[in-house]
Design a protein around this motif. Structure first.
Motif, PDB file in Angstrom:
ATOM      1  N   ASN A 130       0.682  -1.239  -0.448  1.00 28.71           N
ATOM      2  CA  ASN A 130      -0.153   0.208  -0.089  1.00 28.71           C
ATOM      3  C   ASN A 130       0.680   0.923  -0.484  1.00 28.71           C
ATOM      4  O   ASN A 130       0.688   2.210  -0.518  1.00 28.71           O
ATOM      5  CB  ASN A 130      -0.513  -0.146   1.040  1.00 28.71           C
ATOM      6  N   LEU A 131       1.636   1.306   0.973  1.00 30.32           N
ATOM      7  CA  LEU A 131       2.722   2.201   0.651  1.00 30.32           C
ATOM      8  C   LEU A 131       3.636   2.707  -0.581  1.00 30.32           C
ATOM      9  O   LEU A 131       3.383   3.633  -0.948  1.00 30.32           O
ATOM     10  CB  LEU A 131       4.332   2.137   1.839  1.00 30.32           C
ATOM     11  N   GLY A 132       3.549   1.506  -1.484  1.00 27.20           N
ATOM     12  CA  GLY A 132       4.620   1.620  -2.977  1.00 27.20           C
ATOM     13  C   GLY A 132       3.470   1.603  -3.443  1.00 27.20           C
ATOM     14  O   GLY A 132       3.745   2.968  -4.405  1.00 27.20           O
ATOM     15  N   LEU A 133       2.509   1.985  -3.471  1.00 30.64           N
ATOM     16  CA  LEU A 133       1.309   1.996  -4.311  1.00 30.64           C
ATOM     17  C   LEU A 133       0.885   3.539  -3.913  1.00 30.64           C
ATOM     18  O   LEU A 133       0.564   4.953  -4.946  1.00 30.64           O
ATOM     19  CB  LEU A 133      -0.007   1.528  -4.270  1.00 30.64           C
TER      20      LEU A 133
ATOM     21  N   ALA B 124       1.187   8.935  -6.261  1.00 33.55           N
ATOM     22  CA  ALA B 124       1.830  10.567  -5.619  1.00 33.55           C
ATOM     23  C   ALA B 124       3.022  11.172  -7.138  1.00 33.55           C
ATOM     24  O   ALA B 124       2.731  12.241  -6.824  1.00 33.55           O
ATOM     25  CB  ALA B 124       2.622  11.127  -4.297  1.00 33.55           C
ATOM     26  N   GLN B 125       3.457  10.478  -7.123  1.00 30.95           N
ATOM     27  CA  GLN B 125       4.803  10.523  -8.673  1.00 30.95           C
ATOM     28  C   GLN B 125       3.688  10.557  -9.889  1.00 30.95           C
ATOM     29  O   GLN B 125       4.370  10.203 -11.024  1.00 30.95           O
ATOM     30  CB  GLN B 125       5.778   9.176  -8.419  1.00 30.95           C
ATOM     31  N   GLY B 126       2.359   9.886  -9.870  1.00 28.28           N
ATOM     32  CA  GLY B 126       1.869  10.439 -11.104  1.00 28.28           C
ATOM     33  C   GLY B 126       1.687   9.296 -11.578  1.00 28.28           C
ATOM     34  O   GLY B 126       1.439   8.861 -13.163  1.00 28.28           O
TER      35      GLY B 126
END
Length: 182
Positions: free
Chosen positions: A126-129, A134-136
């Protein structure tokens, strides 16, 4: 008290289950099922046959934990089902015996560790997603046709070009082209 029934498994035909079978027989197993199958394989006929012979009060014995389960969650699920069926579980190498209080404790610790591991994986995923969003970046498979290709296909179709020719020019399948020309 029921019977001790053993299960021995090797992954390849180059390996021998003899050492496992001997250890299981020495531990008191009245019968030992042996199988050559990868641990990741879901179809294990000998294990299925063994399960059909287990009765309430029996104990399933393995030489080592990884001989029974494909993964820790699978192993825990299998042992949980054995417990529901009134069947004990014993692993000789790890000295786990769910018919004893100490063995049940160890099994419970394994269950807690597996749940902890699943939660950590879920949190990391979930953190990676979230970071990727956030980076588009969006997850998933890239589209088969870009917006430019879709516009080009519509222009070609309006110009009278056949769908077969459009597919060949754009290098896409018929279903992909139909889906985007709707």
């Amino acid at each position: 008290m029921g019977e001790l029934l053993g299960y021995a498994r090797v992954s390849t035909t180059d390996q021998s289950a003899d050492a496992q079978s001997e250890a299981l027989s020495a531990a008191g197993c009245s019968r030992v099922w042996t199988e050559t199958a990868s641990g990741a394989t879901t179809s294990r006929p000998q294990l299925s046959d063994l399960f059909s012979h287990l009765r309430r009060g029996d104990t399933l014995v393995v030489w080592r934990l990884d001989r029974l389960g494909r993964s820790l969650p699978h192993l825990l699920e299998t042992v949980e089902q054995l417990d529901v069926d009134g069947v004990g579980f014993r692993s000789l190498t790890e000295a786990i015996d769910t018919t004893t209080s100490g063995g049940k404790l160890i099994y419970s610790i394994f269950g807690a560790l597996a749940e902890f591991e699943r939660n950590l994986i879920r949190e990391r995923t979930n953190l990676g997603l979230a970071v990727a969003r956030a980076q588009g970046r969006l997850g998933g498979r890239p589209p088969a046709m870009s917006g430019t290709q879709i516009k080009q296909a519509k222009r070609m179709r309006t110009g009278g070009m056949s769908l077969t020719d459009i597919r060949e020019v754009l290098g896409v399948s018929r279903s992909t082209l139909y889906r985007h020309l709707k």
